[in-house]
Design an enzyme around this catalytic site. Structure first.
Site, PDB file in Angstrom:
ATOM      1  N   HIS A 139       0.837  -1.197   0.000  1.00  0.00           N
ATOM      2  CA  HIS A 139       0.000   0.000   0.000  1.00  0.00           C
ATOM      3  C   HIS A 139       0.879   1.257   0.000  1.00  0.00           C
ATOM      4  O   HIS A 139       0.660   2.180  -0.786  1.00  0.00           O
ATOM      5  CB  HIS A 139      -0.907   0.014   1.234  1.00  0.00           C
ATOM      6  CG  HIS A 139      -2.136  -0.838   1.096  1.00  0.00           C
ATOM      7  ND1 HIS A 139      -2.082  -2.195   0.898  1.00  0.00           N
ATOM      8  CD2 HIS A 139      -3.462  -0.507   1.138  1.00  0.00           C
ATOM      9  CE1 HIS A 139      -3.312  -2.678   0.832  1.00  0.00           C
ATOM     10  NE2 HIS A 139      -4.165  -1.677   0.959  1.00  0.00           N
ATOM     11  N   HIS A 192       0.448  -4.091   8.888  1.00  0.00           N
ATOM     12  CA  HIS A 192       1.895  -3.891   8.734  1.00  0.00           C
ATOM     13  C   HIS A 192       2.505  -3.346  10.022  1.00  0.00           C
ATOM     14  O   HIS A 192       1.827  -2.708  10.835  1.00  0.00           O
ATOM     15  CB  HIS A 192       2.194  -2.902   7.602  1.00  0.00           C
ATOM     16  CG  HIS A 192       1.985  -3.469   6.238  1.00  0.00           C
ATOM     17  ND1 HIS A 192       2.798  -4.453   5.703  1.00  0.00           N
ATOM     18  CD2 HIS A 192       1.063  -3.181   5.291  1.00  0.00           C
ATOM     19  CE1 HIS A 192       2.378  -4.749   4.496  1.00  0.00           C
ATOM     20  NE2 HIS A 192       1.323  -4.002   4.217  1.00  0.00           N
TER      21      HIS A 192
END
Length: 364
Positions: A139, A192
């Site tokens: 991302h 993450h």
């Protein structure tokens, strides 16, 4: 100067010491990341919907479905560059993930065994359970690369019109804010660790700067076909090679399925091969679109806005088309075709229909 001779046992102990030292350092980094996610979830819980929207904006597929049409109808060269940069940066992200074996917070909490006595007060979301390795953040990496194209083009345009350094710097400030927001959203939902987001953002920025100079506008169809097949085959060869070395590249999928709190949150379109087929399909689609209509459609601003609106609706429905998940080969094949269609809608079909309709209306 003489060096003391090391025995095999000494070398083994030294390697073991280095290995465990690295393990301990990463364990500390991961633990701090979990604590940061816990703090974020507690302090910004009222902004949950906002973070979920931001993480969707940062999704690599948003580069093809949202950023590409928006940019293309403002500046055709910039739109073509967006597809090129999105595809290459996401492909590189897949390669990095296969090589770096990054953990994800939502499964590391359970796998580490460090939180048996006291579980962190965190929760998962529908966007949490991605099945690929975690490092670097896709991302952050794709967002940094793609949006660099947008803000640099906008900054150059503003400077050419106003000659104001302050005004032309505003898009770059928004760029930094966007990267920070996407990074926080990924940490917030346990997708993450912070260091993965930082690594992805820096890598994506570098790729955006480099790849923006190599955009293949008006290249022959053979170039795109060869490049698309080349990316596909090289990734498959790397995957096969790593497997031959005894590396199980499906390890992250097993862990995602094991530790995801809701089985239905595991989606095949987050698997590594989905990103690969998306990138290769989009590049081939870009080549086909430029083959059918090399110069694009010349439209005034009002028809461009109409084309953007119709294209966005079309891509929304294309993205929502249900695909069979079994057999997986059929899913990946249809997923490839879906993203071949995306540039056709934006570059050829919708602008062509709008051009035909507006010209006919003028004649009448």
């Amino acid at each position: 100067m003489c060096r003391s001779k090391k025995t095999n046992q000494d070398i083994f102990l030294l390697q073991l010491h280095v290995f465990w030292g690295e393990e301990c350092r990463m364990e500390a980094v991961h633990t701090e990341g979990i604590l940061m996610a816990e703090t974020l979830q507690q302090m910004t819980s009222s902004y949950e919907k906002f973070w979920l929207v931001v993480t969707h904006i940062g999704d690599p597929k948003a580069a093809f479905l949202l950023v590409f049409p928006f940019t293309y109808f403002i500046s055709r060269p910039a739109g073509v560059t967006v597809v090129w940069v999105a595809a290459i940066s996401e492909w590189l992200n897949l390669v990095f993930k296969w090589m770096l074996f990054g953990e994800r917070p939502f499964w590391w909490i359970g796998e580490s065994g460090l939180f048996v006595n006291k579980q962190p007060n965190v929760r998962q979301f529908s966007s949490t359970c991605e099945t690929g390795p975690g490092s670097p953040s896709g991302h952050a990496m794709v967002t940094a690369a793609v949006w660099w194209i947008v803000v640099s083009s906008l900054g150059s345009y503003l400077y050419s019109r106003t000659r104001s350094m302050l005004l032309s710097a505003a898009p770059f400030l928004l760029y930094v804010v966007l990267l920070v927001a996407v990074g926080i959203s990924r940490i917030f939902i346990l997708a993450h660790f912070p260091h993965q987001v930082i690594a992805g953002s820096i890598t994506g920025f570098i790729l955006g700067v480099i790849l923006s100079r190599t955009a293949p506008e008006r290249r022959p169809l053979l170039f795109f076909f060869s490049f698309s097949i080349g990316l596909l085959l090289s990734a498959l060869m790397l995957h096969t090679g790593l497997q031959q070395l005894g590396i199980d590249l499906s390890w992250s999928i097993h862990l995602a399925k094991k530790w995801c709190s809701h089985g239905e949150w595991i989606r095949l379109d987050t698997a590594p091969f989905s990103s690969l087929t998306r990138d290769c399909g989009a590049l081939l689609g870009l080549g086909l679109a430029q083959y059918w209509k090399p110069g694009g459609w010349s439209l005034p601003w009002a028809p461009r806005a109409l084309s953007l609106a119709i294209s966005s609706m079309g891509l929304y429905h294309v993205n929502r088309l249900p695909l069979p998940v079994r057999p997986q080969g059929l899913f990946y094949g249809l997923f490839f075709v879906k993203f071949v269609i995306v540039p056709q809608i934006v570059i050829v079909l919708v602008p062509g229909l709008v051009h035909l309709f507006t010209n006919k209306k003028k004649k009448d």
